[in-house]
Scaffold this motif. Structure first.
Motif, mmCIF file in Angstrom:
data_model
loop_
_atom_site.group_PDB
_atom_site.id
_atom_site.type_symbol
_atom_site.label_atom_id
_atom_site.label_comp_id
_atom_site.label_asym_id
_atom_site.label_seq_id
_atom_site.Cartn_x
_atom_site.Cartn_y
_atom_site.Cartn_z
ATOM 1 N N TRP A 232 0.828 -1.207 0.000
ATOM 2 C CA TRP A 232 0.000 0.000 0.000
ATOM 3 C C TRP A 232 0.859 1.253 0.000
ATOM 4 O O TRP A 232 1.973 1.252 0.533
ATOM 5 C CB TRP A 232 -0.917 0.018 1.225
ATOM 6 N N GLU A 233 0.314 2.330 -0.566
ATOM 7 C CA GLU A 233 0.952 3.641 -0.513
ATOM 8 C C GLU A 233 -0.102 4.714 -0.304
ATOM 9 O O GLU A 233 -1.230 4.603 -0.798
ATOM 10 C CB GLU A 233 1.737 3.920 -1.792
ATOM 11 N N PHE A 234 0.266 5.741 0.438
ATOM 12 C CA PHE A 234 -0.620 6.882 0.638
ATOM 13 C C PHE A 234 -0.579 7.763 -0.608
ATOM 14 O O PHE A 234 0.492 8.072 -1.121
ATOM 15 C CB PHE A 234 -0.168 7.678 1.863
ATOM 16 N N VAL A 235 -1.762 8.186 -1.095
ATOM 17 C CA VAL A 235 -1.785 8.964 -2.336
ATOM 18 C C VAL A 235 -2.487 10.310 -2.225
ATOM 19 O O VAL A 235 -2.258 11.196 -3.041
ATOM 20 C CB VAL A 235 -2.433 8.161 -3.490
ATOM 21 N N MET A 236 -3.369 10.507 -1.225
ATOM 22 C CA MET A 236 -4.134 11.756 -1.226
ATOM 23 C C MET A 236 -4.713 12.049 0.154
ATOM 24 O O MET A 236 -5.214 11.144 0.835
ATOM 25 C CB MET A 236 -5.279 11.663 -2.239
ATOM 26 N N ASP A 237 -4.631 13.325 0.561
ATOM 27 C CA ASP A 237 -5.308 13.741 1.779
ATOM 28 C C ASP A 237 -6.813 13.731 1.573
ATOM 29 O O ASP A 237 -7.318 13.647 0.452
ATOM 30 C CB ASP A 237 -4.864 15.159 2.169
ATOM 31 N N ARG A 238 -7.538 13.854 2.664
ATOM 32 C CA ARG A 238 -8.993 13.929 2.572
ATOM 33 C C ARG A 238 -9.417 15.204 1.839
ATOM 34 O O ARG A 238 -8.702 16.209 1.860
ATOM 35 C CB ARG A 238 -9.610 13.909 3.968
ATOM 36 N N PRO A 239 -10.583 15.195 1.182
ATOM 37 C CA PRO A 239 -11.059 16.415 0.520
ATOM 38 C C PRO A 239 -11.376 17.518 1.517
ATOM 39 O O PRO A 239 -11.876 17.244 2.619
ATOM 40 C CB PRO A 239 -12.313 15.945 -0.228
ATOM 41 N N TYR A 240 -11.082 18.746 1.118
ATOM 42 C CA TYR A 240 -11.326 19.912 1.955
ATOM 43 C C TYR A 240 -12.578 20.616 1.429
ATOM 44 O O TYR A 240 -12.563 21.227 0.360
ATOM 45 C CB TYR A 240 -10.120 20.848 1.890
ATOM 46 N N LEU A 241 -13.666 20.505 2.170
ATOM 47 C CA LEU A 241 -14.948 21.056 1.736
ATOM 48 C C LEU A 241 -15.585 21.848 2.869
ATOM 49 O O LEU A 241 -15.556 21.420 4.026
ATOM 50 C CB LEU A 241 -15.903 19.929 1.313
ATOM 51 N N ASP A 242 -16.143 22.998 2.534
ATOM 52 C CA ASP A 242 -16.821 23.843 3.522
ATOM 53 C C ASP A 242 -15.940 24.151 4.722
ATOM 54 O O ASP A 242 -16.386 24.140 5.868
ATOM 55 C CB ASP A 242 -18.126 23.194 3.997
ATOM 56 N N GLY A 243 -14.667 24.393 4.454
ATOM 57 C CA GLY A 243 -13.785 24.877 5.501
ATOM 58 C C GLY A 243 -13.128 23.836 6.366
ATOM 59 O O GLY A 243 -12.450 24.180 7.342
ATOM 60 N N THR A 244 -13.288 22.550 6.018
ATOM 61 C CA THR A 244 -12.647 21.517 6.828
ATOM 62 C C THR A 244 -12.423 20.253 6.009
ATOM 63 O O THR A 244 -13.066 20.054 4.972
ATOM 64 C CB THR A 244 -13.503 21.187 8.074
#
Length: 310
Positions: free
Chosen positions: A153-165
């Motif tokens: 496994w590899e990390f590829v992306m942070d969580r989406p940033y929506l509505d200020g968080t």
């Protein structure tokens, strides 16, 4: 067995681990059902022409001939992933933080959690055009990718940033229609609505019409004429690879359908739905968990019929 990795390690690539076989099958011998198929809210998928529905402690299976059976589980399955090009192979996120793989349609399972943090998996998806590529969204962390069916496994992306968080990904699908971004899109449902990211993982973006690269350069896009309800939580996304631009979304208000890859939407069924899956061979054949009952639709979600033995 999964490893409890420090968060600092979660951003490093290619965290490898072996696949440990379970000493016993996750599922016990099945017993047959009677009358209507009733299950608790849970997870749903199609595999080898059969519908698989997981409740808190039960796996229900309805084959193409209509035979219905169920088997007890010793742990709760919270998400499934399957692909029509790899019949018999299933992936399952299991509470509290493990990931399992079956090569025999769910009869036996192996743990493929090594390389992932010991964190709840909130969503799973296989790449539309590469079934050995698996994506897992981790609670409070982000998106991870395996290119070898879960061995590493590899990390590829942070969580989406929506509505200020930052928002956890609640549901994930791979949409196999390459666009101007040059790759395949991953669509994600969150508590703040729908978003997507190309498989180059440059950034999360709104779903837009036309060429995505032009929209990115311009910095603005024409608004859709029929968007999803603003800021409403998207609990489930589902599609068939036979028609990737037809996407179904389960919101609190009901089932919504898009025929243009998520730009415009129409409500096709109102009310509460606990899970949804699309038959990979027919994008208008759906299975749904609703009010603790397993039902099927043959008209794209306009009507649903509960499954009975008769």
């Amino acid at each position: 067995m999964s490893q409890n990795l420090p968060r600092a390690l979660s951003r490093r690539c290619l965290l490898c681990g072996g696949v440990a076989a379970f000493g016993a099958a996750l599922l016990l011998p099945h017993t047959s059902l009677a009358a209507t198929t009733v299950v608790s809210s849970g997870s749903l998928t199609y595999a080898d022409g059969a519908i698989l529905a997981a409740s808190k402690r039960t796996l229900w299976r309805v084959d193409a001939a209509g035979k219905i059976e169920h088997r007890p589980l010793d742990r709760s399955i919270t998400a499934f992933a399957s692909h029509p090009e790899t019949p018999g192979t299933l992936f399952a996120a299991v509470a509290p933080s493990d990931l399992l793989r079956s090569r025999d349609g769910g009869r036996t399972w192996a743990d493929i959690s090594a390389g992932l943090q010991a964190t709840r998996i909130t969503a799973l998806a296989q790449a539309a055009l590469e079934p050995d590529m698996l994506y897992a969204a981790l609670e409070g962390d982000g998106l991870w990718r395996s290119k070898d069916a879960g061995i590493s496994w590899e990390f590829v992306m942070d969580r989406p940033y929506l509505d200020g968080t930052e928002r956890d990904v609640l549901t994930l699908v791979s949409v196999g229609n390459p666009t101007g971004m040059g790759g395949i899109w991953l669509y994600a449902g969150t508590e703040a609505g729908l978003t997507r990211v190309p498989d180059c993982f440059c950034r999360w973006q709104d779903v837009t019409a036309g060429d995505a690269m032009d929209a990115l350069v311009a910095g603005k896009t024409p608004p859709p004429t029929k968007p999803l309800p603003e800021r409403e939580q998207v609990n489930h996304l589902a599609l068939s690879p036979e028609e990737p631009e037809r996407i179904y979304a389960v919101l609190k208000s009901g089932i919504w359908t898009s025929t243009d890859a998520g730009v415009n939407w129409t409500m096709t069924a109102s009310g509460t739905f606990d899970a949804l899956a699309v038959n990979p061979e027919n994008p208008r054949h759906l299975a749904a968990l609703r009010n603790e009952t397993l039902s099927v639709s043959r008209d794209g979600g306009m009507t649903f019929d509960p499954l009975n033995l008769s």
